[in-house]
Scaffold this motif. Sequence first.
Motif, PDB file in Angstrom:
ATOM      1  N   TYR A   1     -15.827  24.884  49.378  1.00 31.48           N
ATOM      2  CA  TYR A   1     -15.149  24.976  50.670  1.00 31.48           C
ATOM      3  C   TYR A   1     -16.101  25.412  51.772  1.00 31.48           C
ATOM      4  CZ  TYR A   1     -10.724  24.380  48.229  1.00 31.48           C
ATOM      5  OH  TYR A   1      -9.688  23.877  47.489  1.00 31.48           O
ATOM      6  N   ALA A   2     -17.238  24.749  51.855  1.00 32.82           N
ATOM      7  CA  ALA A   2     -18.219  25.110  52.871  1.00 32.82           C
ATOM      8  C   ALA A   2     -17.766  24.714  54.271  1.00 32.82           C
ATOM      9  CB  ALA A   2     -19.561  24.448  52.560  1.00 32.82           C
ATOM     10  N   ASP A   3     -16.872  23.747  54.392  1.00 30.85           N
ATOM     11  CA  ASP A   3     -16.473  23.270  55.717  1.00 30.85           C
ATOM     12  C   ASP A   3     -15.016  23.589  56.027  1.00 30.85           C
ATOM     13  OD1 ASP A   3     -15.545  21.554  53.791  1.00 30.85           O
ATOM     14  OD2 ASP A   3     -15.827  19.748  54.973  1.00 30.85           O
ATOM     15  N   LEU A   4     -14.389  24.460  55.239  1.00 33.94           N
ATOM     16  CA  LEU A   4     -12.965  24.733  55.425  1.00 33.94           C
ATOM     17  C   LEU A   4     -12.684  26.222  55.497  1.00 33.94           C
ATOM     18  CD1 LEU A   4     -11.432  22.381  52.708  1.00 33.94           C
ATOM     19  CD2 LEU A   4     -11.340  22.015  55.153  1.00 33.94           C
ATOM     20  N   ASP A   5     -11.635  26.566  56.224  1.00 38.09           N
ATOM     21  CA  ASP A   5     -11.009  27.873  56.073  1.00 38.09           C
ATOM     22  C   ASP A   5      -9.845  27.678  55.112  1.00 38.09           C
ATOM     23  OD1 ASP A   5     -12.627  29.339  57.991  1.00 38.09           O
ATOM     24  OD2 ASP A   5     -11.628  28.134  59.522  1.00 38.09           O
ATOM     25  N   VAL A   6      -9.554  28.682  54.319  1.00 37.82           N
ATOM     26  CA  VAL A   6      -8.556  28.529  53.260  1.00 37.82           C
ATOM     27  C   VAL A   6      -7.512  29.630  53.351  1.00 37.82           C
ATOM     28  CG1 VAL A   6      -8.170  28.353  50.773  1.00 37.82           C
ATOM     29  CG2 VAL A   6     -10.298  27.498  51.757  1.00 37.82           C
ATOM     30  N   SER A   7      -6.254  29.231  53.236  1.00 36.29           N
ATOM     31  CA  SER A   7      -5.144  30.180  53.116  1.00 36.29           C
ATOM     32  C   SER A   7      -4.437  29.914  51.793  1.00 36.29           C
ATOM     33  CB  SER A   7      -4.153  30.021  54.276  1.00 36.29           C
ATOM     34  OG  SER A   7      -4.723  30.437  55.503  1.00 36.29           O
ATOM     35  N   ASP A   8      -4.205  30.976  51.027  1.00 38.48           N
ATOM     36  CA  ASP A   8      -3.533  30.859  49.736  1.00 38.48           C
ATOM     37  C   ASP A   8      -2.111  31.393  49.834  1.00 38.48           C
ATOM     38  OD1 ASP A   8      -5.861  29.906  48.623  1.00 38.48           O
ATOM     39  OD2 ASP A   8      -6.484  31.837  47.803  1.00 38.48           O
ATOM     40  N   LEU A   9      -1.173  30.648  49.269  1.00 37.73           N
ATOM     41  CA  LEU A   9       0.202  31.116  49.134  1.00 37.73           C
ATOM     42  C   LEU A   9       0.453  31.357  47.650  1.00 37.73           C
ATOM     43  CD1 LEU A   9       2.223  28.746  51.525  1.00 37.73           C
ATOM     44  CD2 LEU A   9       1.072  30.902  52.049  1.00 37.73           C
ATOM     45  N   ARG A  10       0.359  32.594  47.244  1.00 36.27           N
ATOM     46  CA  ARG A  10       0.489  32.936  45.828  1.00 36.27           C
ATOM     47  C   ARG A  10       1.851  33.532  45.494  1.00 36.27           C
ATOM     48  NH1 ARG A  10      -5.045  33.790  43.166  1.00 36.27           N
ATOM     49  NH2 ARG A  10      -3.681  34.294  41.428  1.00 36.27           N
ATOM     50  N   THR A  11       2.533  34.085  46.490  1.00 41.22           N
ATOM     51  CA  THR A  11       3.799  34.761  46.233  1.00 41.22           C
ATOM     52  C   THR A  11       4.940  33.762  46.299  1.00 41.22           C
ATOM     53  OG1 THR A  11       2.900  36.704  47.344  1.00 41.22           O
ATOM     54  CG2 THR A  11       5.270  36.689  46.887  1.00 41.22           C
ATOM     55  N   PRO A  12       5.678  33.553  45.224  1.00 36.46           N
ATOM     56  CA  PRO A  12       6.805  32.612  45.278  1.00 36.46           C
ATOM     57  C   PRO A  12       7.925  33.170  46.137  1.00 36.46           C
ATOM     58  CG  PRO A  12       6.781  33.750  43.173  1.00 36.46           C
ATOM     59  CD  PRO A  12       5.533  34.161  43.887  1.00 36.46           C
ATOM     60  N   PRO A  13       8.632  32.310  46.866  1.00 39.70           N
ATOM     61  CA  PRO A  13       9.757  32.786  47.670  1.00 39.70           C
ATOM     62  C   PRO A  13      10.832  33.414  46.793  1.00 39.70           C
ATOM     63  CG  PRO A  13       9.139  30.549  48.278  1.00 39.70           C
ATOM     64  CD  PRO A  13       8.401  30.882  47.023  1.00 39.70           C
ATOM     65  N   VAL A  14      11.554  34.357  47.371  1.00 43.53           N
ATOM     66  CA  VAL A  14      12.638  35.009  46.654  1.00 43.53           C
ATOM     67  C   VAL A  14      13.684  33.972  46.261  1.00 43.53           C
ATOM     68  CG1 VAL A  14      14.478  36.733  46.819  1.00 43.53           C
ATOM     69  CG2 VAL A  14      12.250  37.169  47.879  1.00 43.53           C
ATOM     70  N   GLY A  15      14.163  34.058  45.014  1.00 47.50           N
ATOM     71  CA  GLY A  15      15.222  33.160  44.571  1.00 47.50           C
ATOM     72  C   GLY A  15      14.732  31.941  43.833  1.00 47.50           C
ATOM     73  N   ARG A  16      13.414  31.753  43.744  1.00 46.83           N
ATOM     74  CA  ARG A  16      12.881  30.605  43.009  1.00 46.83           C
ATOM     75  C   ARG A  16      13.220  30.740  41.528  1.00 46.83           C
ATOM     76  NH1 ARG A  16      11.283  25.321  43.271  1.00 46.83           N
ATOM     77  NH2 ARG A  16       9.580  24.894  41.840  1.00 46.83           N
ATOM     78  N   VAL A  17      13.818  29.713  40.924  1.00 46.36           N
ATOM     79  CA  VAL A  17      14.260  29.758  39.532  1.00 46.36           C
ATOM     80  C   VAL A  17      13.052  29.726  38.593  1.00 46.36           C
ATOM     81  CG1 VAL A  17      15.540  28.522  37.748  1.00 46.36           C
ATOM     82  CG2 VAL A  17      16.460  28.678  40.064  1.00 46.36           C
ATOM     83  N   GLN A  18      13.037  30.618  37.616  1.00 45.29           N
ATOM     84  CA  GLN A  18      11.999  30.600  36.596  1.00 45.29           C
ATOM     85  C   GLN A  18      12.272  29.443  35.635  1.00 45.29           C
ATOM     86  OE1 GLN A  18       9.430  32.762  36.622  1.00 45.29           O
ATOM     87  NE2 GLN A  18       8.441  31.803  34.868  1.00 45.29           N
ATOM     88  N   ILE A  19      11.238  28.676  35.315  1.00 48.46           N
ATOM     89  CA  ILE A  19      11.390  27.511  34.440  1.00 48.46           C
ATOM     90  C   ILE A  19      10.931  27.879  33.035  1.00 48.46           C
ATOM     91  CG2 ILE A  19      10.751  25.096  34.078  1.00 48.46           C
ATOM     92  CD1 ILE A  19      10.012  25.088  37.130  1.00 48.46           C
ATOM     93  N   ARG A  20      11.809  27.711  32.059  1.00 52.86           N
ATOM     94  CA  ARG A  20      11.453  27.978  30.667  1.00 52.86           C
ATOM     95  C   ARG A  20      10.684  26.780  30.111  1.00 52.86           C
ATOM     96  NH1 ARG A  20      16.736  29.595  27.495  1.00 52.86           N
ATOM     97  NH2 ARG A  20      15.182  29.533  25.792  1.00 52.86           N
ATOM     98  N   THR A  21       9.503  27.055  29.554  1.00 56.55           N
ATOM     99  CA  THR A  21       8.636  25.980  29.066  1.00 56.55           C
ATOM    100  C   THR A  21       8.417  26.134  27.565  1.00 56.55           C
ATOM    101  OG1 THR A  21       7.498  25.916  31.200  1.00 56.55           O
ATOM    102  CG2 THR A  21       6.401  24.849  29.336  1.00 56.55           C
ATOM    103  N   GLY A  22       8.585  25.044  26.823  1.00 60.12           N
ATOM    104  CA  GLY A  22       8.368  25.069  25.386  1.00 60.12           C
ATOM    105  C   GLY A  22       7.585  23.862  24.916  1.00 60.12           C
ATOM    106  N   ILE A  23       7.009  23.958  23.726  1.00 54.99           N
ATOM    107  CA  ILE A  23       6.223  22.872  23.132  1.00 54.99           C
ATOM    108  C   ILE A  23       6.979  22.369  21.907  1.00 54.99           C
ATOM    109  CG2 ILE A  23       3.995  22.220  22.137  1.00 54.99           C
ATOM    110  CD1 ILE A  23       2.809  24.701  23.573  1.00 54.99           C
ATOM    111  N   ARG A  24       7.169  21.048  21.807  1.00 55.75           N
ATOM    112  CA  ARG A  24       7.901  20.455  20.693  1.00 55.75           C
ATOM    113  C   ARG A  24       7.102  19.289  20.111  1.00 55.75           C
ATOM    114  NH1 ARG A  24      10.038  24.419  21.712  1.00 55.75           N
ATOM    115  NH2 ARG A  24      12.231  24.887  22.177  1.00 55.75           N
ATOM    116  N   ARG A  25       7.245  19.088  18.821  1.00 54.59           N
ATOM    117  CA  ARG A  25       6.647  17.928  18.175  1.00 54.59           C
ATOM    118  C   ARG A  25       7.529  16.696  18.421  1.00 54.59           C
ATOM    119  NH1 ARG A  25       2.797  18.059  14.607  1.00 54.59           N
ATOM    120  NH2 ARG A  25       3.710  16.256  13.541  1.00 54.59           N
ATOM    121  N   PRO A  26       6.960  15.491  18.400  1.00 57.07           N
ATOM    122  CA  PRO A  26       7.753  14.276  18.645  1.00 57.07           C
ATOM    123  C   PRO A  26       8.887  14.080  17.640  1.00 57.07           C
ATOM    124  CG  PRO A  26       5.405  13.797  18.794  1.00 57.07           C
ATOM    125  CD  PRO A  26       5.522  15.196  18.266  1.00 57.07           C
ATOM    126  N   ASP A  27       8.715  14.606  16.416  1.00 56.45           N
ATOM    127  CA  ASP A  27       9.746  14.413  15.395  1.00 56.45           C
ATOM    128  C   ASP A  27      10.785  15.538  15.392  1.00 56.45           C
ATOM    129  OD1 ASP A  27       8.155  16.435  14.465  1.00 56.45           O
ATOM    130  OD2 ASP A  27       7.591  15.458  12.583  1.00 56.45           O
TER     131      ASP A  27
END
Length: 740
Positions: free
Chosen positions: A468-494
Motif C-alpha cells: 500500500y505504498a500509494d494508498l491510505d487505508v481504513s480498516d473496519l474490524r468491528t461488526p455492527p451490533v446485531g450481526r447474526v453469528q454464522i455457525r460453520t461446520g465441515i461435512r464429508r460428501p457422503d
Amino acid sequence: MASKTSSATGRRATAPPPPTDPVELLHTPLARSGLTAAGLLRRAGIRLGWYDVRDLLFHLPRRYDDLRELSRLGDLVWAEEGTVVSARVRVESVRVEASWRRRIQRTIARLSDESGDIEATWFGRRFIERRLRAGQEIVVSGRLKRFGRTLTIDNPEFQVIEGDGEVLHAGRIVPVYRLTAGLTAARLRVAMREALDRAGRAYPEYLPDDLRRSASLPGIAESLESAHYPETFDRRDAALRRLAFDELLALQLGMVGRRRARGRDSAPVLSVDDETDTSIRGALVAALTDRVGRPVDLTPDQDSAIVAIRADLGGATPMLRLLQGDVGSGKTAVAAYALAAAARAGFQGALLAPTDLLARQHRDTVGALLERAGVGVLLLTGSLNARDRSHANDLIASGQAPVIVGTHALFSESVSFARLGLAIIDEQHRFGVEQRGQLEAKAGGLTTPHVLLMTATPIPRTLGQVLYADLDVSDLRTPPVGRVQIRTGIRRPDALDPTWAKVREEAAAGRRTFVVVPLIEEGSDGVDDGSNTTAVAAETEAVRLAELLAPLRVGLVHGRLKPLERDAEMTRFRDGELDVLVGTTVIEIGVDVPEATMMIVENADRFGLAQLHQLRGRVGRGTVASFCVLVSDATDETAVARLKAIAELSDGFELAERDFELRREGDVLGFAQSGLPGLRVASLTRGDHRELAVQARAEAERLLDPDGSLATAPELEALAHELRSGWLRHLVAAEPATGS
C-alpha cells in the motif's frame, strides 16, 4: 495492382534473416528468431505467454532437480526403490516389445559402465528407439524401480554425449519448466540454452552499478544464466534474489510514482463543517436504526474512517483511500457519508459496482441511508431502456443528480458529469487502473476527483505494509451490533443427508439456501489444483438437487450466463421465487438476501480462505440463525488446516493472516500468489523477499523525483527503457489495490 513478386514470379517475399546483434534478437518474434524449432516455440508461446526471445528467457523454471551426483551402476543394487539416480553409461542395445499395458509398447535400452549394467525402460515413447543406438555414450537420470529381481531406471531423461557439448538434461542441476501440448522438456531446455547463448549473455544491464553493489546483486545476464542452468544452488538463489528484487523495485517505482504524481493534481475541496457532519451522521444513524429495528450507532471503526475521509475530502490533494472491512462491517454506511458530504459541498458523487444487480442493491441501500439527509440517488446501468438511460444522462449532465450509482455504464461517452467530486469503487479488485482512470476523467480534466476504494477481502497486514505504498487505508474490524453469528461446520460428501433435511426445513419456513460448486460443467478446466477429488459441476448439481430436493425450486447461476440472465436468476432467488440457488463463485459478489440462511460449499478445499469467507458472508444478513456447511473429503494437511481455520474464525482480518501463514509456495519461485500483480519470482510469503521489498521501496523513493518520474540521470536511462518495454513493464504499471 499485384506486385511483380507475387503475380509475375509467383514467389513469396523472402523473410528477413534473423538479426545477428544479440540485443536486437531479444526483441525479435520467436517465429523469426532463427532458434531451432522456432515454429514450435511460437505455437507454444501463444499458450504460455511468449512472443519474442526476451519473453522466452523470462519463462523461468518452476523447480530444479538435483541430478549432479553420478552413480556407478554396480552400486545401484543397494539403492532403495524410488531413488532418483544419474549415471554416465554406454548404450549396449535397444529393443521394443509389447508391455502389460494394453496397446502400449515399451522401449528398453541395456546400459553399462565399468562396474555393471542395468536396463532403462520407456513406456509408449517409440521415438527413443530412433534417438539411441548401440555404442553411444549418454548421461541418464531417472527413478529406480524393481520388477521382481530386475532393477530398471523408469522413463529416464537422457542426453547423448557429443564432443564438448553441454549436458542439459541429466548429471547436473536440471531446470523443470511449465510445458504445453507439443512442447517437450528436452526441446525447451535446448531452446533455452540456445537463446541464452545467442541473446541472454548480452542482456543489457539496467540497474545502476551503485545500486547493484549496495544490494549485493549479480548482473542481469549472469542472473538469467544461473536462473536456468545454475552450476550450484547458491548461484541459483543469488540469481532469483536479483530477479525478485527487480520485480519488487518495478512495483514500488510504479506505486510511489503514482502517489507523487497524484500529489501534484488538484482536487475539489469538499469541506464538511461541524454542523453538516452532525447532520449527515444523524441521518445515517436514524436510517440504520429504522433498518435494524432498534437504536444503533456507528461503530468505532466507522467513526474513525469517517473522520479520516472528512479530512481527505477537505483537502486540495485528491484522496486515494482504501476502505477494507469484513463482510457486514458497515462499509456502505461509510460510503454513504462520503457521498452525502460531496453532495452537501455542491458536487456529485458516483458509486461504481461490478454488476447490475449489485448496483441496484446499492441504489436501494444508499438511497435509504441518504433519504433523511435530503440527498437523492440515481441509478445508471446497461439494463435501463433507452428512454430511462437518456433521462438519467440528462440529470447527470445538468447536475440535478447529486449521487449516481452505476455499473460500467458510467464509463460511456454519453455520460457527462456536471461536477464530479467523488468516485467510490466497490469490489475494487474487479476493476483495473484504466477503468478507474476512465471514471476519474469524467471530472473534466481541470480537477481530479477524490477516490474511495472498497473491498470486503482484507489483505494480510504484512503484505499491506509492502503493497500500500500509494494508498491510505481504513480498516473496519468491528461488526455492527446485531450481526447474526454464522455457525460453520465441515461435512464429508457422503454425510449430507442431515444437511439436505435442514435445507427442506429452512425452505418450509420461507428461507433460502445457496449451494456453491467449483466448476460450471463436468470436464471444464476451471480448477486444476492437483487434487485427486472429483470436482462438482454447477449444471450437473442443479439437475441432481432439483430431483433430490423436489418439490423445492432450484435455480442456477454461473459465469457463462449473460449478465442480464445471471442477474435475473439472482433476482428470482432474492424475491423468493427460488428456494435453492446453485452456482459458482459469481455468488460471492455482495448481493444482499436477508432470507438466505444456508450456504453449502461443495469441494470447499478447492476455494481460497478469502473466497470461503466471502461466500459465507452471503448468509446471516437477516435476524435468523444462519449456517455454512463446508463439504470436503480432502486429507491434505494444508487443505484440512484451511478448512478448520474458516470453521473456527469469523473475523476476516484474522482469516487473512491465517491464510497468509498457511499459503503454500507452490514451487521454489512462488508463481501463484493471489492478489499480487503478476509476480513471477518475488513471493511476499517469504520473509527474505519482504525484506527485499523494503529495500526496493527505499530505492524507489530515492530514484524518483518529486513529480513521481524517474530522474533523467544518464545512469538511469537503461532502467527507464526496461520499465517501458522490458520484462518489468507490466509491474511498473500494476496496482496491487486493484489487482490489475
